[in-house]
Scaffold this active site. Structure first.
Site, PDB file in Angstrom:
ATOM      1  N   ASP A 103       0.867  -1.170   0.000  1.00 27.28           N
ATOM      2  CA  ASP A 103       0.000   0.000   0.000  1.00 27.28           C
ATOM      3  C   ASP A 103       0.910   1.229   0.000  1.00 27.28           C
ATOM      4  O   ASP A 103       2.146   1.111   0.131  1.00 27.28           O
ATOM      5  CB  ASP A 103      -0.913  -0.015   1.224  1.00 27.28           C
ATOM      6  N   SER A 104       0.341   2.397  -0.142  1.00 28.20           N
ATOM      7  CA  SER A 104       1.143   3.609  -0.240  1.00 28.20           C
ATOM      8  C   SER A 104       2.112   3.743   0.930  1.00 28.20           C
ATOM      9  O   SER A 104       1.709   3.654   2.101  1.00 28.20           O
ATOM     10  CB  SER A 104       0.231   4.837  -0.273  1.00 28.20           C
TER      11      SER A 104
END
Length: 590
Positions: free
Chosen positions: A320-321
């Protein structure tokens, strides 16, 4: 399509990388993935390999933008003027689109941007890009109209028909690929067993693991049906039972290992069985799976031991980011990408500082902390997926076809038909359907756009609406104004959103009910609001979304032109959380 310049760029780029790699391109049409990737890998420098590990954003509607605001934003974020310069400097493996980075104005612009980015990549290291976005639909929708807007996950879950989810994914995936995207960060495989979850909620297909698994598998197959778009299930090992948002803090999941296998794992198992191309990690602590309490994104026990070894997944793992506080909390931006690679991730998404992250990986290789073999493992998976998606053969989208694919009438009609199957009538004292062909209606409650859309749809159906937005936390003055506006009306439609955290929304519904005018409440995001409204509304509908199609379907249901067919894909607990008020599968009809 303007074939000649781009085909020239493609051939030249492949030839410049290495003769063996160019020869491998010919095999892209007849098999030989392993040989092609091996030759390609051998021709790449370490810097080019490390660049393939990164997917990030860039500001601008074109790859070579000179717009002052976008150039300034790119310089602040990345130290370069535009996406083309960013790709050239760091040999990026992928780019992700957002509205806030000014990437998604309209289908023609998006298509041109995608092609321009591929030009930049092929003119540089010669490897085509992953071009991605989070087009989950519903709450998380990056590309708006005229692209087809489809029901989100929980709305589709309310159909209790995985084929509806498959059909939605086919439409969405076809439109994304027509605009040059080849990677979608969807579907969400989290099982939303916690009504207080602030980050998943309606992004989940429901609260039952097997139910979610069936819908996830259907969407993976739908997105990947054409073979030119990669689906991504998220967020491993499961983000459905948390009351914290990993964008701003590090949540902890307290399921036992056995609960994980029963609740959280089934959707990921189903996705893997369906051949999903990517799995995205979660920035969560899961003590039963890794006692060290490292975020799952940085946990070898979770990404390698659990995902790869136990579940047998051999595809691409993407974080994820890496800008999110859930992974940055306690770890430096120079350590996060290195630890993620060591844990088993392949693609590093959106590091806070691309220069720090890129050079940290190079330094880790130089010091021996990360072996060249480990880099090659990830790049092999990345190149292999790009090969299977056909990107080495032709990564471009045809601008002459985009209008024939994106937002066409057949897709819009299919989307509305799907939406009409999702509206769930949770309570009804007989008020619905409204037995008139018109009249006066007060449309009030949460959401400026939501109230306007509901009012417009009532008007389209021959009613005379009076609109009054009272917001997330109505004041007494706003409640009094709504009560006054209800005088003489034949119906009140009031939208609610998160009544537990906003009790004055409950006070608004109570006051409107006291007027004696029939009140229909619409929970326009999570369906749990009814637990706090009691029997004050005469009827309560769950729409799972404040999208135009979802609200249109709700008005159709109120007026009886559509029989509400949705059934709850979650349990709605009592207000005190001690029991179940409305169970999974509940739904009324006419």
């Amino acid at each position: 399509m303007e074939t000649h310049p781009r085909r020239t760029v493609l051939a030249a780029a492949l030839g410049a990388a290495a003769a063996t790699a160019a020869a491998g391109t010919a095999q892209a049409h007849g098999g030989g993935e392993r040989k092609f990737v091996k030759r390609r890998l051998k021709a790449m420098s370490l810097e080019e390999k490390v660049g393939q590990l990164f997917t990030t954003y860039a500001y601008g509607q074109t790859a070579d933008t000179t717009a002052a605001a976008d150039v300034a934003a790119n310089r602040t974020a990345h130290g370069v003027d535009n996406a083309a310069a960013l790709i050239e400097k760091y040999h990026l493996g992928g780019v992700i689109y957002f509205a806030w980075s000014n990437n998604v104005a309209n289908p023609a612009q998006i298509t041109a941007l995608s092609n321009g980015l591929q030009d930049a990549a092929l003119a540089g290291c010669g490897t085509p890009l992953f071009i991605a976005t989070d087009q989950e639909h519903g709450l998380v929708t990056r590309i708006g109209p005229p692209a087809t807007q489809l029901p989100g996950a929980m709305a589709l879950g309310a159909t209790h028909d995985p084929e509806a989810a498959r059909a939605a994914a086919v439409i969405a995936g076809t439109e994304l690929r027509a605009m040059g995207l080849n990677q979608n960060f969807a579907p969400d495989a989290d099982v939303n067993v916690n009504p207080e979850n602030p980050v998943i909620g309606v992004r989940s297909f429901g609260s039952d693991g097997e139910h979610v698994a069936a819908f996830v598998a259907a969407q993976v197959e739908g997105y990947q049906a054409r073979g030119d778009l990669a689906a991504t299930v998220k967020h491993f090992p499961g983000h459905g039972d948390t009351e914290d948002d990993s964008h701003s803090e590090l949540p902890q999941i307290d399921h036992t290992y056995e609960q994980w296998r029963e609740i959280d794992a089934p959707p990921f198992r189903a996705a893997i069985a369906s051949g999903v191309d990517l799995v995205m990690t979660a920035h969560i602590q899961f003590p039963a799976l890794d006692a060290s309490l490292r975020p799952a994104t940085l946990s070898e026990e979770i990404l390698t031991g659990l995902l790869r070894d136990e579940l047998g997944y051999d595809g691409v793992v993407i974080t994820d980011s890496l800008r999110m506080e859930g992974v940055r909390n306690g770890y430096g931006d120079d350590r996060i990408p290195v630890l993620a690679l060591l844990a088993g991730a392949d693609i590093l998404l959106m590091p806070e500082h691309i220069d720090i992250a890129f050079n940290a990986v190079l330094d880790a290789v130089a010091s021996g902390e990360v072996s060249r073999r480990r880099i090659d493992e990830s790049v092999t998976r990345i190149l292999g997926l790009k090969y299977r998606l056909g990107l080495f053969g032709d990564p471009y989208a045809d601008p002459d076809l985009v209008d024939d694919v994106v937002g066409i009438p057949a897709s819009l009609e299919a989307a509305q038909a799907l939406s009409d199957r999702t509206t769930t009538l949770v309570t009804n004292d007989g008020t619905l359907p409204v037995p008139t062909d018109g009249g006066s209606v007060l449309v009030t409650g949460w959401g400026v756009t939501t109230v306007a859309r509901l009012a417009a749809e009532f008007a389209n159906r021959g009613w005379s609406p009076h609109s009054l937005v009272t917001g997330a936390a109505p004041t007494q003055a706003q409640i009094d104004a709504a009560v006054a506006a209800a005088a003489g009306k034949g119906l009140i439609a009031v939208s609610t959103n998160n009544t537990k955290l906003n009790p004055t929304q409950v006070a608004l519904v109570e006051a409107l009910a006291a007027t004696g005018v029939p009140v229909v409440a619409l929970g326009v995001q999570n369906p749990y609001d009814i637990a706090h409204l009691g029997d004050h509304p005469n009827a309560y509908l769950a729409t799972y979304s404040y999208s135009l199609d979802g609200l249109e379907s709700a008005v159709h249901a109120i007026l009886g032109s559509v029989d509400p067919a949705g059934r709850l894909p979650v349990d709605i607990p009592t207000a005190d959380g001690a029991g179940v008020l409305f169970p999974f599968g509940h739904g009324l009809s006419y």
